[in-house]
Design a protein around this motif. Structure first.
Motif, PDB file in Angstrom:
ATOM      1  N   VAL A  33      93.324  13.277  51.422  1.00  0.00           N
ATOM      2  CA  VAL A  33      91.903  13.450  51.121  1.00  0.00           C
ATOM      3  C   VAL A  33      91.427  14.807  51.638  1.00  0.00           C
ATOM      4  O   VAL A  33      90.571  15.453  51.025  1.00  0.00           O
ATOM      5  N   GLU A  34      92.016  15.276  52.733  1.00  0.00           N
ATOM      6  CA  GLU A  34      91.645  16.569  53.321  1.00  0.00           C
ATOM      7  C   GLU A  34      91.842  17.735  52.354  1.00  0.00           C
ATOM      8  O   GLU A  34      91.132  18.738  52.436  1.00  0.00           O
ATOM      9  N   GLU A  35      92.802  17.613  51.438  1.00  0.00           N
ATOM     10  CA  GLU A  35      93.058  18.681  50.476  1.00  0.00           C
ATOM     11  C   GLU A  35      91.877  18.926  49.549  1.00  0.00           C
ATOM     12  O   GLU A  35      91.806  19.964  48.896  1.00  0.00           O
ATOM     13  N   LEU A  36      90.959  18.008  49.514  1.00  0.00           N
ATOM     14  CA  LEU A  36      89.761  18.186  48.699  1.00  0.00           C
ATOM     15  C   LEU A  36      88.983  19.424  49.140  1.00  0.00           C
ATOM     16  O   LEU A  36      88.278  20.042  48.343  1.00  0.00           O
ATOM     17  N   LEU A  37      89.142  19.825  50.392  1.00  0.00           N
ATOM     18  CA  LEU A  37      88.465  21.022  50.905  1.00  0.00           C
ATOM     19  C   LEU A  37      88.931  22.297  50.211  1.00  0.00           C
ATOM     20  O   LEU A  37      88.242  23.311  50.253  1.00  0.00           O
ATOM     21  N   GLU A  38      90.085  22.251  49.551  1.00  0.00           N
ATOM     22  CA  GLU A  38      90.599  23.413  48.827  1.00  0.00           C
ATOM     23  C   GLU A  38      89.895  23.637  47.497  1.00  0.00           C
ATOM     24  O   GLU A  38      90.030  24.689  46.887  1.00  0.00           O
ATOM     25  N   VAL A  39      89.131  22.663  47.052  1.00  0.00           N
ATOM     26  CA  VAL A  39      88.419  22.765  45.780  1.00  0.00           C
ATOM     27  C   VAL A  39      87.149  23.575  45.990  1.00  0.00           C
ATOM     28  O   VAL A  39      86.381  23.322  46.927  1.00  0.00           O
ATOM     29  N   THR A  40      86.939  24.533  45.123  1.00  0.00           N
ATOM     30  CA  THR A  40      85.736  25.360  45.194  1.00  0.00           C
ATOM     31  C   THR A  40      84.493  24.489  45.079  1.00  0.00           C
ATOM     32  O   THR A  40      84.377  23.656  44.182  1.00  0.00           O
ATOM     33  N   GLY A  41      83.572  24.652  46.030  1.00  0.00           N
ATOM     34  CA  GLY A  41      82.320  23.899  46.014  1.00  0.00           C
ATOM     35  C   GLY A  41      82.333  22.650  46.872  1.00  0.00           C
ATOM     36  O   GLY A  41      81.311  21.997  47.042  1.00  0.00           O
ATOM     37  N   ILE A  42      83.499  22.300  47.422  1.00  0.00           N
ATOM     38  CA  ILE A  42      83.596  21.123  48.279  1.00  0.00           C
ATOM     39  C   ILE A  42      83.747  21.598  49.719  1.00  0.00           C
ATOM     40  O   ILE A  42      84.707  22.285  50.062  1.00  0.00           O
ATOM     41  N   GLY A  43      82.788  21.217  50.538  1.00  0.00           N
ATOM     42  CA  GLY A  43      82.826  21.595  51.949  1.00  0.00           C
ATOM     43  C   GLY A  43      83.033  20.388  52.845  1.00  0.00           C
ATOM     44  O   GLY A  43      83.105  19.241  52.387  1.00  0.00           O
ATOM     45  N   LYS A  44      83.125  20.646  54.130  1.00  0.00           N
ATOM     46  CA  LYS A  44      83.381  19.591  55.105  1.00  0.00           C
ATOM     47  C   LYS A  44      82.288  18.521  55.094  1.00  0.00           C
ATOM     48  O   LYS A  44      82.583  17.326  55.171  1.00  0.00           O
ATOM     49  N   THR A  45      81.043  18.927  54.970  1.00  0.00           N
ATOM     50  CA  THR A  45      79.943  17.959  54.965  1.00  0.00           C
ATOM     51  C   THR A  45      80.053  17.010  53.777  1.00  0.00           C
ATOM     52  O   THR A  45      79.905  15.790  53.922  1.00  0.00           O
ATOM     53  N   LEU A  46      80.336  17.555  52.622  1.00  0.00           N
ATOM     54  CA  LEU A  46      80.477  16.726  51.421  1.00  0.00           C
ATOM     55  C   LEU A  46      81.683  15.790  51.544  1.00  0.00           C
ATOM     56  O   LEU A  46      81.601  14.615  51.196  1.00  0.00           O
ATOM     57  N   LEU A  47      82.777  16.313  52.069  1.00  0.00           N
ATOM     58  CA  LEU A  47      83.953  15.481  52.268  1.00  0.00           C
ATOM     59  C   LEU A  47      83.661  14.357  53.260  1.00  0.00           C
ATOM     60  O   LEU A  47      83.980  13.195  53.012  1.00  0.00           O
ATOM     61  N   ASP A  48      83.039  14.683  54.382  1.00  0.00           N
ATOM     62  CA  ASP A  48      82.720  13.667  55.395  1.00  0.00           C
ATOM     63  C   ASP A  48      81.796  12.592  54.834  1.00  0.00           C
ATOM     64  O   ASP A  48      81.928  11.417  55.158  1.00  0.00           O
ATOM     65  N   ARG A  49      80.868  12.983  53.987  1.00  0.00           N
ATOM     66  CA  ARG A  49      79.928  12.038  53.384  1.00  0.00           C
ATOM     67  C   ARG A  49      80.641  11.036  52.474  1.00  0.00           C
ATOM     68  O   ARG A  49      80.208   9.900  52.322  1.00  0.00           O
ATOM     69  N   ASN A  50      81.742  11.469  51.869  1.00  0.00           N
ATOM     70  CA  ASN A  50      82.433  10.634  50.889  1.00  0.00           C
ATOM     71  C   ASN A  50      83.803  10.128  51.343  1.00  0.00           C
ATOM     72  O   ASN A  50      84.469   9.417  50.607  1.00  0.00           O
ATOM     73  N   ARG A  51      84.212  10.458  52.541  1.00  0.00           N
ATOM     74  CA  ARG A  51      85.557  10.137  53.009  1.00  0.00           C
ATOM     75  C   ARG A  51      85.925   8.657  52.837  1.00  0.00           C
ATOM     76  O   ARG A  51      87.032   8.322  52.423  1.00  0.00           O
ATOM     77  N   GLU A  52      85.013   7.770  53.157  1.00  0.00           N
ATOM     78  CA  GLU A  52      85.284   6.327  53.069  1.00  0.00           C
ATOM     79  C   GLU A  52      85.423   5.831  51.633  1.00  0.00           C
ATOM     80  O   GLU A  52      85.922   4.737  51.402  1.00  0.00           O
ATOM     81  N   LYS A  53      85.003   6.638  50.677  1.00  0.00           N
ATOM     82  CA  LYS A  53      85.077   6.251  49.261  1.00  0.00           C
ATOM     83  C   LYS A  53      86.329   6.782  48.588  1.00  0.00           C
ATOM     84  O   LYS A  53      86.567   6.483  47.425  1.00  0.00           O
ATOM     85  N   LEU A  54      87.111   7.579  49.297  1.00  0.00           N
ATOM     86  CA  LEU A  54      88.223   8.293  48.679  1.00  0.00           C
ATOM     87  C   LEU A  54      89.589   7.775  49.121  1.00  0.00           C
ATOM     88  O   LEU A  54      89.737   7.289  50.243  1.00  0.00           O
ATOM     89  N   ARG A  55      90.552   7.918  48.224  1.00  0.00           N
ATOM     90  CA  ARG A  55      91.943   7.623  48.549  1.00  0.00           C
ATOM     91  C   ARG A  55      92.832   8.479  47.663  1.00  0.00           C
ATOM     92  O   ARG A  55      92.373   9.030  46.649  1.00  0.00           O
ATOM     93  N   VAL A  56      94.088   8.608  48.052  1.00  0.00           N
ATOM     94  CA  VAL A  56      95.098   9.263  47.224  1.00  0.00           C
ATOM     95  C   VAL A  56      96.316   8.361  47.179  1.00  0.00           C
ATOM     96  O   VAL A  56      96.715   7.769  48.174  1.00  0.00           O
ATOM     97  N   ASP A  57      96.874   8.192  46.014  1.00  0.00           N
ATOM     98  CA  ASP A  57      98.079   7.368  45.837  1.00  0.00           C
ATOM     99  C   ASP A  57      99.146   8.182  45.163  1.00  0.00           C
ATOM    100  O   ASP A  57      98.906   9.031  44.379  1.00  0.00           O
TER     101      ASP A  57
END
Length: 107
Positions: A83-107
């Motif tokens: 899920v941390e790799e989402l920070l590599e996407v342009t426009g996605i910052g730590k705050t946005l990731l932290d806000r959505n972390r519980e909703k995300l998964r990778v398989d």
């Protein structure tokens, strides 16, 4: 007027309190699958399979532009390994990731 209001009030009160699972006895008699369906936590969004529309709908602060950027990043660089790799996407910052972390998964 009173003759109409009193029965209507009783009907409204009865209808609002009566339901298929309102009593403890009814809860005990309810099928387990019905109870589990209500108590189960919502699913998480898989970053490796979700389309842009799903990402937009399920994630807080993610509109169509950011959702499309997530999908394009996945198509360009391959599946997310964390899920941390989402920070590599342009426009996605730590705050946005932290806000959505519980909703995300990778398989």
């Amino acid at each position: 007027m009173r003759k109409i209001l009193l029965p209507a009030l009783v009907l409204v009160l009865f209808a609002s309190t009566a339901g298929p699972l309102t009593t403890p006895a009814a809860m005990a008699a309810a099928p387990t699958s019905t109870l589990n369906a209500r108590a189960s936590p919502p699913g998480r969004v898989n970053l490796n399979t979700a389309d842009a529309e799903t990402l937009k709908r399920e994630l807080s602060g993610v509109g169509l532009t950011k959702a499309t950027a997530i999908v394009k990043h996945r198509q360009t660089y391959g599946p997310f390994e964390s899920v941390e790799e989402l920070l590599e996407v342009t426009g996605i910052g730590k705050t946005l990731l932290d806000r959505n972390r519980e909703k995300l998964r990778v398989d």
